[in-house]
Design a protein around this motif. Structure first.
Motif, PDB file in Angstrom:
ATOM      1  N   ARG A 108       0.805  -1.223   0.000  1.00  0.00           N
ATOM      2  CA  ARG A 108       0.000   0.000   0.000  1.00  0.00           C
ATOM      3  C   ARG A 108       0.838   1.273   0.000  1.00  0.00           C
ATOM      4  NH1 ARG A 108      -4.528  -1.910   4.501  1.00  0.00           N
ATOM      5  NH2 ARG A 108      -5.167  -3.807   3.376  1.00  0.00           N
ATOM      6  N   LEU A 109       2.150   1.112   0.050  1.00  0.00           N
ATOM      7  CA  LEU A 109       3.036   2.275   0.087  1.00  0.00           C
ATOM      8  C   LEU A 109       3.349   2.768  -1.320  1.00  0.00           C
ATOM      9  CD1 LEU A 109       5.536   0.877   2.742  1.00  0.00           C
ATOM     10  CD2 LEU A 109       3.754   2.599   3.161  1.00  0.00           C
ATOM     11  N   ASN A 110       3.657   4.063  -1.436  1.00  0.00           N
ATOM     12  CA  ASN A 110       4.083   4.587  -2.731  1.00  0.00           C
ATOM     13  C   ASN A 110       5.542   4.223  -2.981  1.00  0.00           C
ATOM     14  OD1 ASN A 110       5.738   6.440  -1.365  1.00  0.00           O
ATOM     15  ND2 ASN A 110       4.178   8.050  -1.407  1.00  0.00           N
ATOM     16  N   ARG A 111       6.050   4.593  -4.164  1.00  0.00           N
ATOM     17  CA  ARG A 111       7.400   4.184  -4.553  1.00  0.00           C
ATOM     18  C   ARG A 111       8.447   4.621  -3.527  1.00  0.00           C
ATOM     19  NH1 ARG A 111      11.805   6.556  -6.497  1.00  0.00           N
ATOM     20  NH2 ARG A 111      13.209   5.364  -7.867  1.00  0.00           N
ATOM     21  N   GLY A 112       8.427   5.884  -3.138  1.00  0.00           N
ATOM     22  CA  GLY A 112       9.437   6.383  -2.205  1.00  0.00           C
ATOM     23  C   GLY A 112       9.388   5.677  -0.873  1.00  0.00           C
ATOM     24  N   ASP A 113       8.192   5.399  -0.373  1.00  0.00           N
ATOM     25  CA  ASP A 113       8.085   4.743   0.919  1.00  0.00           C
ATOM     26  C   ASP A 113       8.394   3.253   0.837  1.00  0.00           C
ATOM     27  OD1 ASP A 113       7.515   6.933   2.557  1.00  0.00           O
ATOM     28  OD2 ASP A 113       5.448   6.985   1.865  1.00  0.00           O
ATOM     29  N   ARG A 114       8.195   2.654  -0.361  1.00  0.00           N
ATOM     30  CA  ARG A 114       8.649   1.261  -0.511  1.00  0.00           C
ATOM     31  C   ARG A 114      10.173   1.188  -0.404  1.00  0.00           C
ATOM     32  NH1 ARG A 114       4.932   0.964  -4.765  1.00  0.00           N
ATOM     33  NH2 ARG A 114       6.587   0.786  -6.336  1.00  0.00           N
ATOM     34  N   ILE A 115      10.857   2.204  -0.940  1.00  0.00           N
ATOM     35  CA  ILE A 115      12.315   2.224  -0.788  1.00  0.00           C
ATOM     36  C   ILE A 115      12.680   2.368   0.688  1.00  0.00           C
ATOM     37  CG2 ILE A 115      14.415   3.527  -1.304  1.00  0.00           C
ATOM     38  CD1 ILE A 115      13.198   4.251  -3.990  1.00  0.00           C
ATOM     39  N   ASN A 116      11.998   3.268   1.396  1.00  0.00           N
ATOM     40  CA  ASN A 116      12.257   3.425   2.833  1.00  0.00           C
ATOM     41  C   ASN A 116      12.015   2.112   3.572  1.00  0.00           C
ATOM     42  OD1 ASN A 116      12.861   6.175   2.569  1.00  0.00           O
ATOM     43  ND2 ASN A 116      10.727   6.774   2.844  1.00  0.00           N
TER      44      ASN A 116
END
Length: 604
Positions: A108-116
């Motif tokens: 459910r996370l966006n791209r940037g938060d998937r990296i985080n």
């Protein structure tokens, strides 16, 4: 051995995050994607809260590391991470954080938060991989010790500022905590002596002179008293008197006696108990411990024997370049003798003053301002200052970079260490500045601090990306015409040879049973320098695996660039490639590879 905040082996989930979309049957992932927006927002909130809690736990566990990474919130603490009880509590936190992270719906996370998410999973997995190894029983060595680190802060020109009354009090607070840290270190080392987890004798011999310099006959001559010797005239008289008395009492009554206890223990008890072996494999669980260190430093699954082979191949390639370059410099001997010959030529030591050295760096800095815009559209806002290393720490320092302050109050700084201008070689200056200055550490570290990222990523990092990028940045000098002078190209190759040699000797020491003497001999024969061979060998003995990240990281970035150029042809953009590499901050090499592959696929 001390490892950085970001460690370990990349989770498979990172690679899956960048796989091309495929047609598939409805799944849990599909359900997550169609969930209400509030669910996505809640997942993001959970992740960022956990990330901040994790970073603060790390920063308070190792507050001196936080200071060195540009986070000055805990400048009044040194932490007691070497205490077994504190260490156990910290690892319990890591387990709890890992469990909480797995409960967050990553899809459910966006791209940037998937990296985080993926970087946090990566860090926690590898921090936990060190739990079973008794690192706290080796609390100091000649490369890394709390007493020496705090002594290097004393001038106030490094990572810890000492200019205001509050900053004077923060540094004093650290000095007051140091005796307890020293006593804990002694207790740990006694346990290490019983469990056969001790330093090699050669490292103890190198450590002792450093420790002996810290204790002083008088308070005024003590290095920790340096801030009082340079009290600002603007301070109120009452503050001057109070701080002077407090520093004097702390050093005389608590710190000097603790330092004397440490020296006596190391010299009388620890040195005789130190081991005759050189590598980590001689320690209990040594092979597994070293494997964890290799994964930490390289952020790959490469085995020591694979890295050893890569190193041998790179050494041979660079020495072939030496054979071609020697005649252009006026040298006709064997390739292996070129470094020593260059070091003996007066024309490559042209300086008489410190200012002459600085003038060359300033001129180079100005030249790069005209060259780099063709290669980079993503550049840091923070300025880069060029400064001479203060006399206080000059004898033990090497040319280096320090990050800008997070609040913008301090620029990034390239520090040149000039002990004797007449001995400062000119051949390596271009490649050194590309590595330590720009576009090396400054472009990467300053940019990362300016990104909207969780603190654990802005102030953390991993060795393979950080040093790999800086070593890759050196290679850009050829494209910018900075190595057209054969002497400067020699300097570039000579530095590259050192990094390649490290792959051979670090794995030789810790996985193949090489002795200290065997390693020194190989380095001397390969590089030509006796002094460097000894100090570098002992560095690898103290920090197993740490030196592997430079070359492994650089080779991966070069490989990815070549892959992108081959795949994209005329569509390849070097500034865009650099933006892809640097644009998400520091990531493990596996995630970097997945990012570049995704960019290639999208660009096609």
């Amino acid at each position: 051995m001390k490892h950085r905040i970001t460690l370990g082996v990349l989770a498979t989930a990172i690679l899956l995050a960048w796989a091309p979309a495929r047609a598939a049957a409805p799944s849990a992932t599909h359900a997550a994607e169609t969930a209400p927006a509030t669910s996505a927002a809640y997942a993001k909130k959970q992740l960022l809260a956990l990330a901040d809690e994790y970073y603060d736990a790390i920063a308070q566990y190792e507050p001196v590391d936080a200071t060195q990474n540009g986070d000055n919130r805990f400048d009044d603490r040194i932490g007691m991470s070497i205490a077994p009880a504190v260490r156990a509590k910290q690892y319990a936190k890591y387990h709890a954080y890992s469990k909480r992270l797995k409960a967050i719906p990553r899809a459910r996370l966006n791209r940037g938060d998937r990296i985080n998410y993926d970087v946090l999973a990566f860090e926690l997995k590898t921090l936990l991989s060190f739990e079973r190894f008794p690192e706290h029983l080796l609390p100091l060595n000649q490369m890394d010790s709390m007493p020496v680190t705090l002594a290097n802060f004393a001038g106030g020109e490094g990572s810890q500022p000492i200019a205001t009354v509050r900053e004077y009090e923060a540094y004093l607070s650290r000095l007051r905590q140091l005796p307890a840290w020293i006593d804990q270190a002694i207790a740990n080392m006694r346990v290490g002596m019983r469990q056969k987890v001790v330093l090699p004798k050669a490292l103890v011999v190198s450590l002792l002179p450093q420790l002996k310099k810290l204790a002083s006959a008088s308070v005024e001559s003590n290095i920790y008293y340096t801030p009082i010797a340079r009290l600002p005239a603007s301070f109120a008289d009452a503050d001057k008197r109070r701080l002077t008395a407090a520093y004097r009492d702390t050093i005389a009554i608590k710190l000097n006696p603790a330092l004397e206890r440490l020296v006596a223990f190391v010299e009388t008890d620890y040195l005789p108990a130190a081991r005759d072996s050189s590598g980590w494999s001689a320690l209990p669980q040594g092979a597994e411990w070293y494997a964890a260190a290799v994964a930490d430093s390289t952020t790959t699954s490469l085995r020591p024997e694979e890295i050893h082979a890569i190193g041998l191949k790179e050494v041979a390639r660079i020495q072939q370049q030496f054979a071609l370059l020697g005649p252009k410099l006026g040298y006709t001997g064997p390739a292996a003798g070129l470094p020593v010959w260059v070091s003996e030529q007066p024309k490559f030591h042209p300086f008489k003053t410190e200012d002459e050295v600085q003038a060359v760096y300033r001129q180079l800095n100005d030249l790069l301002d005209t060259k780099l815009p063709a290669m980079f559209t993503l550049v840091p806002k923070a300025k880069l200052d060029l400064r001479l290393e203060p006399e206080l720490s000059r004898a033990t320092a090497a040319d280096h970079y320090t990050a800008p302050a997070a609040d913008g109050s301090r620029p990034g700084v390239f520090w040149s260490v000039v002990n004797d201008p007449a001995k400062y070689g000119s051949t390596g200056m271009n490649t050194l500045f590309l590595h330590e200055g720009k576009p090396g550490h400054h472009f990467h570290i300053a940019l990362t601090q300016e990104m909207d990222q969780p603190k654990f990523r802005r102030f953390g990092g991993n060795n393979a990306f950080t040093e790999g990028w800086a070593l890759y940045a050196e290679t850009l000098g050829k494209e910018m015409g900075l190595f057209e002078d054969p002497a400067q190209y020699f300097g570039h190759l000579n530095d590259e040879l050192l990094r390649a040699t490290r792959l051979v000797v670090d794995t030789g020491l810790h996985a193949k049973g090489w002795t200290r003497e065997q390693t020194i001999r190989y380095m001397r024969d390969t590089l030509g320098y006796d002094a460097v061979a000894k100090s570098e060998t002992e560095r690898y003995m103290a920090w197993p695996g740490q030196a592997l990240g430079y070359k492994i990281g650089s080779l991966k970035i070069v490989e990815l660039r070549q892959r992108a150029q081959l795949a994209l042809g005329d569509k390849f953009s070097l500034p865009k490639f650099h933006e892809v590499v640097l644009g998400d901050g520091t990531v493990p090499l596996s995630l970097l590879e997945a990012k570049v592959d995704a960019w290639i696929a999208a660009s096609k």
